[in-house]
Design a protein around this motif. Structure first.
Motif, short mmCIF file in Angstrom:
data_model
loop_
_atom_site.label_atom_id
_atom_site.label_comp_id
_atom_site.label_asym_id
_atom_site.label_seq_id
_atom_site.Cartn_x
_atom_site.Cartn_y
_atom_site.Cartn_z
N GLY A 57 -3.76 -8.34 -2.37
CA GLY A 57 -3.41 -6.97 -2.04
C GLY A 57 -1.93 -6.82 -1.74
O GLY A 57 -1.16 -7.78 -1.84
N GLY A 58 -1.53 -5.62 -1.35
CA GLY A 58 -0.15 -5.36 -0.94
C GLY A 58 0.86 -5.72 -2.01
O GLY A 58 0.67 -5.44 -3.20
N ASP A 59 1.95 -6.37 -1.59
CA ASP A 59 3.00 -6.75 -2.52
C ASP A 59 2.50 -7.73 -3.57
O ASP A 59 2.98 -7.74 -4.71
N ASN A 60 1.53 -8.56 -3.19
CA ASN A 60 0.99 -9.53 -4.15
C ASN A 60 0.29 -8.84 -5.32
O ASN A 60 0.33 -9.33 -6.45
N SER A 61 -0.35 -7.71 -5.06
CA SER A 61 -1.04 -7.01 -6.14
C SER A 61 -0.03 -6.54 -7.18
O SER A 61 -0.27 -6.63 -8.39
N ARG A 62 1.12 -6.05 -6.72
CA ARG A 62 2.17 -5.62 -7.65
C ARG A 62 2.71 -6.81 -8.44
O ARG A 62 2.97 -6.71 -9.64
N THR A 63 2.88 -7.95 -7.77
CA THR A 63 3.35 -9.16 -8.44
C THR A 63 2.38 -9.57 -9.53
O THR A 63 2.78 -9.90 -10.66
N ASP A 104 -10.78 -13.32 -1.56
CA ASP A 104 -10.37 -13.45 -0.16
C ASP A 104 -11.45 -14.07 0.73
O ASP A 104 -11.15 -14.52 1.84
N ASP A 159 -9.68 -4.42 -6.90
CA ASP A 159 -10.17 -4.44 -5.53
C ASP A 159 -11.35 -5.40 -5.38
O ASP A 159 -11.40 -6.20 -4.43
#
Length: 210
Positions: A58-64, A169, A162
């Protein structure tokens, strides 16, 4: 499967992958409960630069992850596999690895840069990236699906980011039946959760550079 997505494609036999993993002490029966070991194995057999991403999807990792896939580069993702190969949540009892090789992004109207895309010939509402020009996830992103394949599946599937992130996770333990069957397995000293939970492996395709 990831080696075949490399640029240029690299054909590596399953026997070579398993033999290398056994010789390096990453596995005993073909299991892989350490994302770190998977990254080292992928770097060796796929002959490419590999990046281990931790902290969840999630978060920045999802964009990466989405940007990496938009650039046409594969991602190795541990998750709990349901009977239809889709992600589920079984505390790691059905942990397997999947290869992600593409994305389907749902974007808000007016947020797509048409210079980098062209409409699909049969589905005009579906925009495809132009050759050598990969769109990046934009602020208009509403939903994301990952194109992925698990080794036992006969076809690629679209999984919501998601649901895959939630499955990734919650990998906490080996299935009790497997843990107690008397067969030797390679498990990180800190346990399955430390080895897999919230971690993915990014493959940077192309020949390894020094």
């Amino acid at each position: 499967m990831a080696a075949n997505l490399r640029n240029p494609p690299l054909h590596v036999s399953m026997e070579t992958v398993v033999q290398t993993a056994v010789e390096r002490g990453y596995t005993a029966q073909g299991e892989m409960f350490s994302a770190r070991d998977m990254a080292l194995l992928a770097e060796e057999v796929c002959v490419c630069r590999v990046e281990l991403l931790s902290g969840g999807m999630g978060g920045d990792n999802s964009r990466t992850i989405l940007t990496h896939l938009c650039e046409g580069q594969p991602v190795l993702i541990p998750y709990d596999e349901d009977l239809n190969h889709e992600p589920c949540q079984r505390s790691g009892h059905r942990a397997h690895w999947a290869v992600a090789s593409g994305v389907l992004l749902g974007l808000a109207p007016g947020t797509v840069n048409k210079e980098h895309t062209e409409p699909d010939p049969t589905l005009p509402w579906l925009l495809l990236p132009r050759v050598s020009s990969f769109p990046r996830p934009s602020p208009g992103l509403r939903e994301a699906y990952i194109l992925a394949k698990q080794g036992k599946s006969l076809r690629y599937q679209l999984w919501s980011l998601d649901s895959l992130a939630q499955s990734n996770d919650q990998l906490r333990e080996m299935a009790p039946l497997r843990a107690g069957d008397g067969t030797p397995y390679v498990v990180p000293q800190e346990g399955v959760e430390a080895g897999l939970s919230g971690q993915v492996v990014l493959l940077h395709t192309g020949a390894l550079t020094q």
